[in-house]
Structures are given as C-alpha cells and as structure tokens.
Enzyme design. Structure first.
Site, PDB file in Angstrom:
ATOM      1  N   ASP A   1       0.817  -1.055   0.001  1.00  0.00           N
ATOM      2  CA  ASP A   1       0.172  -0.185   0.294  1.00  0.00           C
ATOM      3  C   ASP A   1       0.616   1.390   0.035  1.00  0.00           C
ATOM      4  O   ASP A   1       2.037   0.788   0.604  1.00  0.00           O
ATOM      5  CB  ASP A   1      -1.317  -0.222   1.273  1.00  0.00           C
ATOM      6  CG  ASP A   1      -1.542   0.833   1.062  1.00  0.00           C
ATOM      7  OD1 ASP A   1      -2.303   1.298   0.058  1.00  0.00           O
ATOM      8  OD2 ASP A   1      -2.363   1.583   1.991  1.00  0.00           O
TER       9      ASP A   1
ATOM     10  N   GLU B   1       2.172  -0.238  -4.620  1.00  0.00           N
ATOM     11  CA  GLU B   1       1.012   0.613  -5.391  1.00  0.00           C
ATOM     12  C   GLU B   1       1.850   1.879  -5.075  1.00  0.00           C
ATOM     13  O   GLU B   1       1.996   2.091  -4.039  1.00  0.00           O
ATOM     14  CB  GLU B   1      -0.755   0.532  -4.045  1.00  0.00           C
ATOM     15  CG  GLU B   1      -1.025   1.680  -5.100  1.00  0.00           C
ATOM     16  CD  GLU B   1      -2.584   2.281  -3.903  1.00  0.00           C
ATOM     17  OE1 GLU B   1      -3.281   2.896  -4.580  1.00  0.00           O
ATOM     18  OE2 GLU B   1      -1.983   2.382  -2.548  1.00  0.00           O
TER      19      GLU B   1
ATOM     20  N   ASP C   1     -10.156   1.606  -5.396  1.00  0.00           N
ATOM     21  CA  ASP C   1     -10.461   2.304  -4.743  1.00  0.00           C
ATOM     22  C   ASP C   1     -10.673   3.936  -6.364  1.00  0.00           C
ATOM     23  O   ASP C   1     -11.449   4.153  -6.545  1.00  0.00           O
ATOM     24  CB  ASP C   1      -8.835   3.055  -4.722  1.00  0.00           C
ATOM     25  CG  ASP C   1      -8.911   2.725  -3.272  1.00  0.00           C
ATOM     26  OD1 ASP C   1      -8.903   2.440  -2.338  1.00  0.00           O
ATOM     27  OD2 ASP C   1      -7.324   3.260  -3.254  1.00  0.00           O
TER      28      ASP C   1
END
Ligand code: ISL
Length: 541
Positions: free
Chosen positions: A199, A252, A322
């Site tokens: 993340d 990410e 998202d």
C-alpha cells in the site's frame, strides 16, 4: 521466464463486500471459502486479499491495529489458514495487503506512544506546532489537514497522518520500525503467502518536514515521494526477507511517472517486482481525481501505449476498491453493458503484464446506485464533501462529483444472485447493495454461455497457454477516435487485438488482418467484417 509473478492472473478480493457467511452483513473468510470454486472456474491463479487484519475500520481495514490478527468480523486465524490451504489445493496463491505507511491510532504502538513511552513515540512522526498552527503546510490524501493533536492539545504536539486521523504515519527513519515490519512480513510468509501488495509504498519514507511548494493538492509531496530512503528500505526488505521465501511484490505507487516506475521495478535494483501506476486511471480527471471530465477513449489508449512501450512489465488493471467500476467509466453501463464489459476484458487480457481483476468485474458490475451522501460510507467521500462545502460548492454539485468518484462505487457487495441480499448476505449489508442485482448477478451471467464470466474464462485460458500473450512484445497499430488496435509478437508469431469503444458498427481499418481467433460476439465469423458495437477481436497472423 521463471518469475512466477509474470504468470499470475490476480483476482482482488475486498473481503467486506465479497461474501458473508454468518448474516452480520459483512463479508468474511468462510464466505470466501465458499466461493473458491467460482474463482477456480474463472481460471485465476492468485488472490490479492485486501486487509483482513484487526482494525477499527476507519478506512475499512487500511488502518491496522494488529498486523498479526484476523478481524473477528472476518473470522479466525484458523479460517485464514484454511483459506490458504484450500486455495493452494486449487492452484491459487494468496498475496496479502501490506499497509506500512501508517498504522491505526488504536495500534498498541500508538497507544503506548500516547501513554508517554519514548520508544513508541519515535515510531511515529510527532512534531511541535509552528507559529500557533500545525508543523507545516502539507496536504493530505483524504482532503483533510495531515496533522492532528498528539495527546493533550495544550502541549502543541502534532502527529502526521497523510490519510485519515486514525492512520498515523510511521516514522521510517527509525530502524526499530523497519525491524518490526520485517517480523510482520516473516509471520505471513511463514504461513505460506506468496507475496504482498504494498500500500502507498512510494510515500512511506519522508526526507524532511519542511514546508512544501504550494499546490492544489498534496502540498509537501516532494519531501516524501519516491525518496532514496524508500528505495533503500525496499532493497533491504527484498534481500533480508523476501528472497528467503521467493516472494513477490507489487507496489501501489501513487503519482508515479514512467522513470520512477522503471527504477522501482528494475530487475537490477531489486526493489519491487511491479508497480500499480495510475496514469491511465487519471485519463478522465482534471488535476485531482475528484474532478472528473468526459471520458475520451483516445486518452486511455495513449496512456496504455505509453506504459506498455515505456515499461517492460506492467500491472494491468482497470479496477480496484478505490476506483469507480470500469464498465461505468470506460464502457457503457446501459444498453451495451455486456458488450463493453467483454471488450474491456479482451483489452485487459491482451496487454503485456500481470493482469488484475477486481471482484465483480468478471460479471460486469456497475457503479453503486446511491441516492445521497447518507448512503455512502467511504471516509474519503465524506471529507471531500466537507472540503467542497468549504470552497462554497453547492450541494447538488458536490453530490454530482462524489457520486461519480466515490470509492464506494466499487465497494458495493458482490452480486451473486437475484435473491434479496444478492446472495451476499442473509442480513443487513454494511453498504447498500446495488438494486440492479436482480438483473446483474453471477448466477445469471454464468448461466449465459455468451456472458461476461464465460468470456473472461476463455480469455484467461488463452492467456495462460499463449506464449505470445504472455511474453510477446507490444506495438500499437491503431489509436484513433474509438478504435484501438495493437500487436503482440513472439518468436515470429503475431496476434492483433482490436478494441472498439463505439456504440455503433465501425469498419475494420485496412492492415488489421489475420485469422479470427476470438471475438466478443459469437456471431462474428469473418475476421474482416465491420466491428459490432464495443466488439473485441483477436486475430492471428
Ligand atoms: O486514486 C488514488 C490515486 O490516484 C488514491 O485513491 C490512492 O490510490 C489512495 O489514496 C491510496 O490507496 C491506498 O491507501 C489508502 C487506502 O485508503 C486505500 O484503500 C488504499 O488502496 C490508505 O491506506
């Protein structure tokens, strides 16, 4: 090609919304277990599991309060171990979500910091205020101020949170933080997970806390985006942990450009195996993601070509938890929903790189059908509403903006059947189920040999057995108006993918010829025939 991540066909599960086995309205691990056959039949070989750890759920699990515990809503550690084993039994690996830019403010480390333990204070970024205000002028990813009072406000101490208030950033300058995270990685790797989706990994390490250059969003980002410290952490984690397990990672990487992506996944530097870039997800926005503009397919084509030719190996994706649903965004979620979802599937699986499919994409799920902000749970959407209100934007406009961009668009529960509760839950779902589940659901789509699921199955099977699709080069052949075509070539053999973004028939441009290998329309028999609305065609040369 030995790198196993290059052969991965990944399916992302957002556990809260996947399948609820006990009627509490929240998806859980036993629910996932009950749907493993759906995934095996689809043909995927890897699951990316969004967070299932203990968490107060301020950001649906991306605020972790215990990295080594399963949230009771999701089940137990035994359930998790069973999931790992049963998935393995079907040839499916699991990668975990690794959220290490921040913890929850309810993590023991933060609590002990608040209680005054020096050791744990230095796990976080705690600074004195400046000129009667917060320590610097930085912005925040969730449209908020990134500083909150640490303990008693009278002390004028503030902690940094680039995301929500309940997600204090870790201090990666502290070697003890590194050691703790290393242990967490080992804990999951010892269980047998195949790797991690990391993340916001390119912002974890901060160089300085000085004021940033003023900009519309994320002022200060130059002090923490892709820093040398971050590169160094990634290299060490690879050498000191991941290598021992032959584990792979996808980072990410927010706001990453081509050059930065190349550095992050260069085989020589050994940092990440691949990255999620966002440029193609930004092709329908103006400056920040909350301001959407009309979608022009040509912008998406240009972006895809740029990354396909600029980076050796991409993570190819059109959806995640998202982002709005791809069929509502790049396709047509009305009359041509099935056709456009199939075309997007064909495009996705023909590109070079590791493919990621988000739950529900395989049946063409659409954006949520929320009527007002009250029906939206996402913390980001609520912050955006506050921010826009502060800017004097009137409610109908604020709602228009949020409705289009809210992350909850992709988070509505999985539509398994037409039953009340959509086969997702027997109880009250945590987030409103899209009313269109009566029509759009896995049961109905799977019963249709011409459905979206069946087309994904075909494409995945083809991708797995085709050297050309797996290893071949990428060359753009056509990108004009609503038509995109490219070639994949390997060892002198060539495939041409043709994708129509048009809701009408289009002539096939000259030069795009070959034998018809696959079409998203079963009726297409002639490789040279005009393209049907939103048709995808794969030609063999
Ligand atoms: O769209 C984005 C960038 O273009 C952002 O949504 C970005 O992906 C996001 O803010 C970072 O996301 C990740 O970290 C967050 C969490 O809320 C998201 O769900 C997660 O994917 C904080 O952990």
């Amino acid at each position: 090609m030995s790198e196993k991540w290059k052969q991965a066909i990944v399916y992302q599960i957002y556990p809260r919304s996947f399948c609820d086995s006990d009627g509490d309205g929240v998806g859980d691990i036993p629910g996932i277990l009950s749907k493993l056959d759906h995934l095996a039949e689809l043909g995927i070989n890897t699951i990316w599991l969004s967070p299932v750890y203990a968490s107060p759920n301020d950001d649906n699990g991306y605020d972790i309060s215990d990295y080594k515990a399963i949230h009771p809503d999701f089940g137990t550690m035994e359930d998790f171990d069973r999931l790992l084993a049963e998935a393995k039994g079907r040839g499916i690996d699991i990668i975990m979500d690794l959220v290490i830019n921040h913890t929850s403010d309810e993590h023991e480390w933060f609590r002990r910091a608040l209680a005054g333990e020096e050791k744990y204070r230095s796990y976080y970024v705690i600074k004195k205020g400046k000129n009667g205000g917060v320590p610097n002028n930085w912005g925040n990813f969730f449209a908020d101020c990134p500083w909150a009072p640490f303990g008693d406000a009278a002390n004028d101490e503030w902690y940094l949170h680039l995301f929500s208030k309940k997600q204090p950033d870790l201090n990666w300058e502290n070697p003890e933080v590194y050691d703790e995270i290393k242990e967490i990685l080992r804990f999951w790797l010892d269980k047998g997970v195949a790797g991690f989706r990391c993340d916001v990994i390119n912002v974890i390490h901060k160089n300085s806390y000085a004021d940033g250059k003023k900009q519309l969003a994320l002022t200060g980002i130059e002090h923490y985006h892709s820093t040398e410290g971050c590169h160094d952490i990634l290299r060490r984690l690879r050498r000191e942990v991941l290598d021992d397990y032959n584990a792979w990672t996808v980072g990410e990487t927010v706001m990453v450009d081509l050059q930065q992506a190349k550095e992050l996944c260069s085989p020589e530097r050994r940092e990440l195996d691949m990255v999620f870039a966002f440029e193609h997800m930004e092709c329908d926005q103006i400056y920040v993601k909350w301001f959407k503009t009309k979608f022009h397919p040509i912008r998406l084509m240009r972006c895809l070509t740029k990354w396909q030719t600029g980076l050796d190996w991409n993570s190819v994706y059109f959806e995640n938890h998202d982002q709005p649903r791809s069929v509502s965004r790049f396709g047509n979620d009305g009359r041509y929903r099935v056709q456009s979802a199939k075309m997007l599937a064909g495009l996705l699986l023909s590109l070079r790189g590791t493919v990621y499919i988000y739950q529900g994409q395989e049946i063409g799920m659409t954006n949520g059908d929320f009527a007002s902000l009250n029906e939206i749970m996402d913390i980001e959407s609520h912050n955006v509403d506050k921010m826009a209100k502060g800017l004097g934007i009137l409610n109908p406009w604020r709602w228009r903006l949020i409705r289009k961009t809210s992350r909850d668009n992709a988070r509505t529960p999985m539509q398994w059947s037409a039953a009340p509760g959509a086969g997702f839950t027997a109880g009250k779902p945590w987030l409103q189920i899209n009313r269109n589940h009566a029509r759009i659901n896995a049961e109905a789509d799977r019963a249709d040999p011409d459905g979206i699921f069946a087309f994904y199955q075909k494409l995945i099977a083809l991708k797995k057995q085709s050297d050309i699709l797996q290893k071949g080069s990428f060359t753009q052949l056509h990108a004009k108006g609503k038509l995109y075509a490219f070639a994949r070539e390997y060892n002198g053999r060539k495939l041409i993918a043709v994708c129509s973004f048009a809701g009408r028939t289009l002539p096939l441009p000259k030069g795009l010829c070959g034998k018809l290998l696959l079409s998203s329309y079963t009726g297409t028999a002639d490789a040279a025939a005009p393209l049907q609305p939103w048709e995808f065609r794969l030609l063999e040369c």
